[in-house]
Motif scaffolding. Structure first.
Motif, PDB file in Angstrom:
ATOM      1  N   ALA A  16       0.822  -1.217   0.000  1.00  0.00           N
ATOM      2  CA  ALA A  16       0.000   0.000   0.000  1.00  0.00           C
ATOM      3  C   ALA A  16       0.856   1.267   0.000  1.00  0.00           C
ATOM      4  O   ALA A  16       0.516   2.256  -0.670  1.00  0.00           O
ATOM      5  CB  ALA A  16      -0.934  -0.020   1.204  1.00  0.00           C
ATOM      6  N   ALA A  17       1.987   1.235   0.722  1.00  0.00           N
ATOM      7  CA  ALA A  17       2.829   2.443   0.779  1.00  0.00           C
ATOM      8  C   ALA A  17       3.339   2.784  -0.617  1.00  0.00           C
ATOM      9  O   ALA A  17       3.369   3.962  -1.024  1.00  0.00           O
ATOM     10  CB  ALA A  17       3.999   2.213   1.741  1.00  0.00           C
ATOM     11  N   GLN A  18       3.725   1.755  -1.376  1.00  0.00           N
ATOM     12  CA  GLN A  18       4.216   1.986  -2.734  1.00  0.00           C
ATOM     13  C   GLN A  18       3.068   2.437  -3.640  1.00  0.00           C
ATOM     14  O   GLN A  18       3.249   3.300  -4.509  1.00  0.00           O
ATOM     15  CB  GLN A  18       4.891   0.725  -3.295  1.00  0.00           C
ATOM     16  N   VAL A 209      15.088   2.401  -9.513  1.00  0.00           N
ATOM     17  CA  VAL A 209      16.387   3.064  -9.665  1.00  0.00           C
ATOM     18  C   VAL A 209      16.183   4.338 -10.489  1.00  0.00           C
ATOM     19  O   VAL A 209      15.252   4.424 -11.273  1.00  0.00           O
ATOM     20  CB  VAL A 209      17.443   2.166 -10.376  1.00  0.00           C
ATOM     21  N   SER A 210      17.094   5.285 -10.293  1.00  0.00           N
ATOM     22  CA  SER A 210      16.934   6.572 -10.986  1.00  0.00           C
ATOM     23  C   SER A 210      17.525   6.533 -12.379  1.00  0.00           C
ATOM     24  O   SER A 210      18.362   7.364 -12.743  1.00  0.00           O
ATOM     25  CB  SER A 210      17.568   7.683 -10.162  1.00  0.00           C
ATOM     26  N   THR A 265      10.358   5.626  -8.539  1.00  0.00           N
ATOM     27  CA  THR A 265       9.155   5.866  -7.731  1.00  0.00           C
ATOM     28  C   THR A 265       9.516   6.341  -6.321  1.00  0.00           C
ATOM     29  O   THR A 265       8.781   7.117  -5.707  1.00  0.00           O
ATOM     30  CB  THR A 265       8.332   4.558  -7.647  1.00  0.00           C
ATOM     31  N   ASN A 266      10.657   5.874  -5.821  1.00  0.00           N
ATOM     32  CA  ASN A 266      11.047   6.248  -4.456  1.00  0.00           C
ATOM     33  C   ASN A 266      11.795   7.572  -4.403  1.00  0.00           C
ATOM     34  O   ASN A 266      12.046   8.105  -3.331  1.00  0.00           O
ATOM     35  CB  ASN A 266      11.905   5.139  -3.843  1.00  0.00           C
ATOM     36  N   GLN A 267      12.196   8.089  -5.555  1.00  0.00           N
ATOM     37  CA  GLN A 267      12.847   9.408  -5.613  1.00  0.00           C
ATOM     38  C   GLN A 267      12.336  10.158  -6.836  1.00  0.00           C
ATOM     39  O   GLN A 267      13.064  10.380  -7.817  1.00  0.00           O
ATOM     40  CB  GLN A 267      14.365   9.243  -5.707  1.00  0.00           C
TER      41      GLN A 267
END
Ligand code: ASP
Length: 441
Positions: A16-18, A209-210, A265-267
Motif C-alpha cells: 500500500a505504501a508503494q 532506480v533513478s 518511484t522512491n525518488q
C-alpha cells in the motif's frame, strides 16, 4: 492536452505504501492519463514476487495437487493492499473465478497474468481511473509473436474513447482468445505499446532506480547516471547485459518516435534517464556507458595464405551454422581469424564444430580458448573525439589488463574488447576511471 503513459514496475506497486507513491505521481500531472501496472513485486529482498507465487501455485494445480494454501497466500497479498489503502473493493469474485480456472488448467500464461490483472483492478479503484483488460486488445498471432498492427488497430480506438485507464502489463491474447504473456519483465513492453497506441508525448517507466548508470554499480561504487541515451546506444549496452528495461520494450515507441524516461518511484524528484532516437545533447563524457559479460570462448584459426583463399570466412561460418550456433564477433588478421562465441552455446559442440572447420578449411592451427569477458564501451560522442581508442588502451595497460581482442563497430558508436574473465572488473573500473572520473578533474 499532451498524453503521458506511465508504467509502474512490481517494486513500485508491492504494497500500500508503494501504491500511494505511485498514485501521487500519477495524479500530480493531468497528462498522466494511461497507467500500465505490474504485479506486486518484492517488498524486501527475501520476499517473493506475486508472479512467481502464481507460477508455483499453478504448477501444483496442473499436477492435480492441493493448491489452496498457495492460492490463499496470493489472495492475502492483494487483500492486505486493499485493506491498507482503506478501499471498500472486494476481489472475492475474481479470486473464485481464477481458482476455478486453475482447477480446470487454464494454462501457465493465464495463471501468471493474473498478478497484473488483479493489481490493476486495485490501482484503477484507488485512482478512480477506468480499467481496461488488455486481453481483448493486445494481440499475438498464430505463431505466438506479438502483432503490433492488429494491436494498434484495436487498442488505439478503445483508448481514444477514455479520459484515463489502468491497463495490466505483461499479457494479451492469442487469436483463439487464450491468454498469452510476454517474457518475464514484459510489462515494459505493454507500456511501450500503450504509449504508441495513444501517441504519447513520453513513456515514463517508473522503477526502483533513478535510470541507467554509466556502469554496473556492483563493479563501480556509485557510478554516475546516464542523463540521455539514444535507442541505438541502449541496444548496444542492453545486448551486453545492462538490465533495467526489457529489450523488446524499445521497438514500439522507437517506431513511433516517443522518448522513454526511466524514473524512480522512491525518488520522484530525480530526472532519471531519457531514451531518445536522436539527441542534440552532448553527453557530459565521451562515453555514454560501459557494459560487459563473462562467458565467451574464442575459436582461433590460422592458415598460411588465408587472405587469398576465396570463401574461407564463409566456410568457417558454415561450420557454426551446421551446429546451429551464432557468433558474436569475428576479428581477423592476414592469416588468422578468431570467432568469438558464447561458451554456453559451445558446450557439447566443441568437437563437432572443430571437426567441421577442419574438414571445410584445413587450417594449420585451430584451438579454442575459454574464459573470456567482453566489454562494450558505447558512446555517440566517440565518433567526434580523437584519441578515444588511445585513452582506452592506455587505461587498460596501466591497469595491467591484457586485451585479447578489439572490435570497433563501423558506426563508431562502440568499441568492444575481450579480456580474460578474471580481468573483467579491473578493466571495467579502469575504463570508468579514465572516461568519467578523470574527465571531471
Ligand atoms: N510481473 C511480470 C514479471 O515479473 C511482468 C513484469 O513485471 O513486467 O516478470
Amino acid at each position: 492536452m499532451d498524453t503521458k503513459v506511465v508504467k509502474f514496475g512490481g517494486s513500485s506497486l508491492a504494497d500500500a505504501a508503494q501504491f500511494r507513491k505511485a498514485a501521487d505521481i500519477v495524479l500530480a500531472e493531468p497528462e498522466r492519463r494511461f497507467v500500465v501496472a505490474s504485479a506486486p513485486g518484492k517488498r524486501f529482498s527475501a520476499d517473493i514476487k506475486v508472479t512467481d507465487m502464481l507460477y508455483s501455485c499453478y504448477e501444483l494445480a496442473a499436477k492435480g495437487e492441493d493448491f489452496s494454501a498457495a492460492f490463499a497466500a496470493i489472495e492475502e497479498r492483494f487483500n492486505s493492499i486493499i485493506a491498507d489503502l482503506g478501499l471498500s473493493l472486494s476481489l472475492e469474485k475474481e479470486f473464485s473465478d481464477i481458482k476455478n480456472a486453475f482447477a480446470h488448467r487454464a494454462g501457465r500464461d493465464y495463471a501468471a497474468s493474473r498478478g497484473e490483472y488483479l493489481n490493476s483492478i486495485i490501482l484503477a479503484d484507488f485512482l478512480g481511473y477506468n480499467f481496461v483488460d488488455p486481453a481483448g486488445y493486445i494481440r499475438f498471432d498464430e505463431s505466438g509473436s506479438f502483432d503490433l498492427a492488429a494491436t494498434l488497430s484495436l487498442l488505439s480506438p478503445k483508448l481514444a474513447q477514455l479520459q484515463n485507464a489502468v491497463i495490466p502489463g505483461f499479457y494479451g491474447s492469442m487469436p483463439n482468445d487464450t491468454i498469452k504473456t510476454f517474457s518475464r519483465g514484459g510489462s515494459d513492453i505493454t507500456g511501450s505499446i500503450v504509449a504508441s497506441a495513444v501517441n504519447a508525448v513520453i513513456y515514463e517507466n517508473w522503477t526502483d532506480v533513478s535510470g541507467f548508470m554509466i556502469c554496473d554499480p556492483r563493479i563501480v561504487e556509485n557510478p554516475k547516471p546516464i542523463r540521455t541515451i539514444t535507442y541505438r546506444e541502449l541496444r548496444e549496452l542492453a545486448y551486453m547485459g545492462a538490465g533495467v528495461l526489457h529489450e523488446d520494450a524499445i521497438f514500439p515507441v522507437r517506431k513511433a518516435g516517443i522518448p522513454i524516461n526511466i524514473r524512480n518511484t522512491n525518488q520522484p524528484e530525480d530526472r532519471g534517464t531519457f531514451i531518445v532516437s536522436e539527441t542534440a545533447e552532448t553527453s557530459p563524457y565521451i562515453i555514454t556507458g560501459i557494459a560487459g559479460k563473462k562467458g565467451f570462448s574464442v575459436i582461433q584459426i590460422e592458415k598460411d595464405m588465408m587472405n587469398a583463399e576465396v570463401g574461407f570466412g564463409r566456410n568457417v561460418l558454415r561450420a557454426l551454422e551446421k551446429n546451429n550456433m551464432c557468433f558474436e564477433h569475428m576479428p581477423s588478421g592476414i592469416d588468422t581469424m578468431s570467432v568469438i562465441v558464447s561458451s554456453e552455446a559451445l558446450i557439447g559442440k566443441e568437437k563437432s564444430v572443430l571437426d567441421e572447420i577442419v574438414s571445410r578449411c584445413h587450417p594449420d592451427k585451430l584451438e579454442i580458448e575459454n574464459n573470456l569477458a567482453l566489454i562494450a564501451v558505447v558512446g555517440r560522442g566517440m565518433k567526434k573525439t580523437r584519441g578515444t581508442a588511445g585513452r582506452l588502451f592506455s587505461a587498460l595497460a596501466h591497469a595491467r589488463v591484457n586485451v585479447k581482442m578489439i572490435d570497433q563497430g563501423s558506426s563508431e558508436l562502440n568499441i568492444i574488447i575481450a579480456v580474460e574473465e578474471e580481468d573483467f572488473e579491473t578493466a571495467t573500473k579502469a575504463i570508468y576511471d579514465m572516461f568519467v572520473l578523470t574527465a571531471e578533474k
